[in-house]
Motif scaffolding. Structure first.
Motif, mmCIF file in Angstrom:
data_model
loop_
_atom_site.group_PDB
_atom_site.id
_atom_site.type_symbol
_atom_site.label_atom_id
_atom_site.label_comp_id
_atom_site.label_asym_id
_atom_site.label_seq_id
_atom_site.Cartn_x
_atom_site.Cartn_y
_atom_site.Cartn_z
ATOM 1 N N ILE A 8 -43.058 1.789 0.838
ATOM 2 C CA ILE A 8 -44.476 1.600 1.158
ATOM 3 C C ILE A 8 -44.576 0.622 2.330
ATOM 4 O O ILE A 8 -44.125 -0.518 2.234
ATOM 5 C CB ILE A 8 -45.245 1.034 -0.054
ATOM 6 C CG1 ILE A 8 -45.096 1.963 -1.260
ATOM 7 C CG2 ILE A 8 -46.717 0.818 0.293
ATOM 8 C CD1 ILE A 8 -45.560 1.331 -2.563
ATOM 9 N N GLU A 10 -47.393 -1.043 4.221
ATOM 10 C CA GLU A 10 -48.844 -1.261 4.125
ATOM 11 C C GLU A 10 -49.131 -2.754 4.175
ATOM 12 O O GLU A 10 -48.553 -3.526 3.404
ATOM 13 C CB GLU A 10 -49.374 -0.656 2.821
ATOM 14 C CG GLU A 10 -50.797 -1.007 2.445
ATOM 15 C CD GLU A 10 -51.810 -0.543 3.478
ATOM 16 O OE1 GLU A 10 -52.460 -1.410 4.079
ATOM 17 O OE2 GLU A 10 -51.923 0.690 3.675
ATOM 18 N N CYS A 50 -39.288 9.094 -0.509
ATOM 19 C CA CYS A 50 -40.506 9.333 0.257
ATOM 20 C C CYS A 50 -40.919 8.031 0.936
ATOM 21 O O CYS A 50 -40.639 6.943 0.421
ATOM 22 C CB CYS A 50 -41.617 9.835 -0.666
ATOM 23 S SG CYS A 50 -43.167 10.264 0.152
ATOM 24 N N LEU A 52 -44.316 6.053 2.556
ATOM 25 C CA LEU A 52 -45.754 5.971 2.760
ATOM 26 C C LEU A 52 -45.996 5.016 3.929
ATOM 27 O O LEU A 52 -45.670 3.833 3.844
ATOM 28 C CB LEU A 52 -46.463 5.465 1.507
ATOM 29 C CG LEU A 52 -46.162 6.204 0.193
ATOM 30 C CD1 LEU A 52 -47.031 5.652 -0.933
ATOM 31 C CD2 LEU A 52 -46.385 7.697 0.359
ATOM 32 N N MET A 82 -45.623 10.380 4.272
ATOM 33 C CA MET A 82 -47.066 10.509 4.146
ATOM 34 C C MET A 82 -47.728 9.380 4.926
ATOM 35 O O MET A 82 -47.413 8.214 4.733
ATOM 36 C CB MET A 82 -47.516 10.443 2.680
ATOM 37 C CG MET A 82 -49.024 10.629 2.511
ATOM 38 S SD MET A 82 -49.598 10.288 0.826
ATOM 39 C CE MET A 82 -48.645 11.493 -0.088
ATOM 40 N N LEU A 84 -50.845 6.998 5.777
ATOM 41 C CA LEU A 84 -52.033 6.424 5.155
ATOM 42 C C LEU A 84 -52.811 5.688 6.240
ATOM 43 O O LEU A 84 -52.246 4.840 6.929
ATOM 44 C CB LEU A 84 -51.646 5.448 4.042
ATOM 45 C CG LEU A 84 -50.724 5.981 2.949
ATOM 46 C CD1 LEU A 84 -50.342 4.856 1.989
ATOM 47 C CD2 LEU A 84 -51.401 7.114 2.186
ATOM 48 N N VAL A 114 -52.586 9.767 -4.446
ATOM 49 C CA VAL A 114 -51.359 9.434 -3.723
ATOM 50 C C VAL A 114 -50.137 9.784 -4.564
ATOM 51 O O VAL A 114 -49.189 10.410 -4.081
ATOM 52 C CB VAL A 114 -51.329 7.940 -3.340
ATOM 53 C CG1 VAL A 114 -49.990 7.591 -2.695
ATOM 54 C CG2 VAL A 114 -52.471 7.609 -2.385
ATOM 55 N N VAL A 118 -47.280 12.458 -3.674
ATOM 56 C CA VAL A 118 -45.879 12.051 -3.603
ATOM 57 C C VAL A 118 -45.029 12.972 -4.476
ATOM 58 O O VAL A 118 -43.957 13.433 -4.059
ATOM 59 C CB VAL A 118 -45.712 10.581 -4.048
ATOM 60 C CG1 VAL A 118 -44.234 10.259 -4.319
ATOM 61 C CG2 VAL A 118 -46.258 9.637 -2.985
#
Length: 235
Positions: A8, A10, A50, A52, A82, A84, A114, A118
């Motif tokens: 992630i 973010e 994965c 994000l 993905m 965001l 989400v 995923v």
């Protein structure tokens, strides 16, 4: 319990923690970055299910924004990505997908959505990648730039090999010409669409000469090319 690692990237603490909580509750492992520093090196060193990626990241001039990170990851990995973002303009969505992102979700979003997306990305990744990698009849030799199929082999150029590797590692996925250019030229040189078309034409000719008229690389009008695994396994 799932064991896939979800990265992630973010910078908003509340959003990041929400994603971490929901993904971990669904059994996934998570690794969180607040900006682009260290992301590429970490993805290279670890097994990742994965990624994000938030598009707008702090210190983007030093460590890159989400689009730049996406481009760099695609130079060495086909891990599902993905995006965001708070950007809702169509051009941003198209740009993200053309750089190699697999999905795109605008803020505000439901963390449940989400997680669902995923799961879908991971499921699709397992379905399209493992058959090619495990096939005893189909093999790409990285050291010699040879394609092996049913006890036969054909020599291709380095560029042709890179195109076939990109396409065949994600059977069924449509790659634009721009994505194929990025996957084979790490220096981001300017290459025309016609150059890619020419490479693919030659690659098709070489494959058909040795392996017969298997339509493994299919054109998708107005979009790009895809590799059709079924034509290999069922021929």
């Amino acid at each position: 319990m799932n064991q896939e690692m979800i990265v992630i990237v973010e910078d908003e603490p509340q959003i990041a923690q929400l994603l971490i909580d929901y993904l971990q509750a669904s059994g996934y492992q998570t690794q969180h970055f607040t900006n682009g520093q260290g992301v590429i090196e970490w993805v290279k060193r670890n097994a990742v299910g994965c990624v994000l990626l938030d598009i707008m990241l702090p210190e983007a001039d030093r460590f890159g924004d989400g689009l730049q990170l996406c481009r760099e990851i695609r130079e060495f990995s086909q891990v599902p990505i993905m995006m965001l973002t708070a950007r809702v303009e169509e051009i941003d969505r198209i740009l993200g997908l053309e750089l190699g992102a697999d999905d795109y979700l605008c803020k505000p979003f439901s963390p449940r959505e989400v997680v669902a997306r995923v799961k879908a990305l991971l499921r699709r990744s397992r379905l399209v990648q493992s058959p090619t990698q495990e096939s005893s009849q189909w093999h790409l030799d990285e050291g010699t730039y040879q394609v092996h199929y049913q006890q036969n082999n054909v020599q291709v150029s380095a560029v042709e090999f890179a195109i076939l590797r990109t396409l065949s590692h994600s059977p069924g996925r449509i790659f634009s010409r721009a994505q194929l250019i990025d996957s084979i030229y790490s220096d981001h040189r300017v290459v025309s669409d016609r150059t890619i078309d020419s490479h693919i034409k030659k690659l098709r000719q070489k494959l058909s000469t040795v392996f017969g008229e298997n339509d493994w690389i299919q054109s998708v009008y107005g979009v790009g090319y895809k590799f059709v695994l079924g034509s290999v396994e069922n021929s």
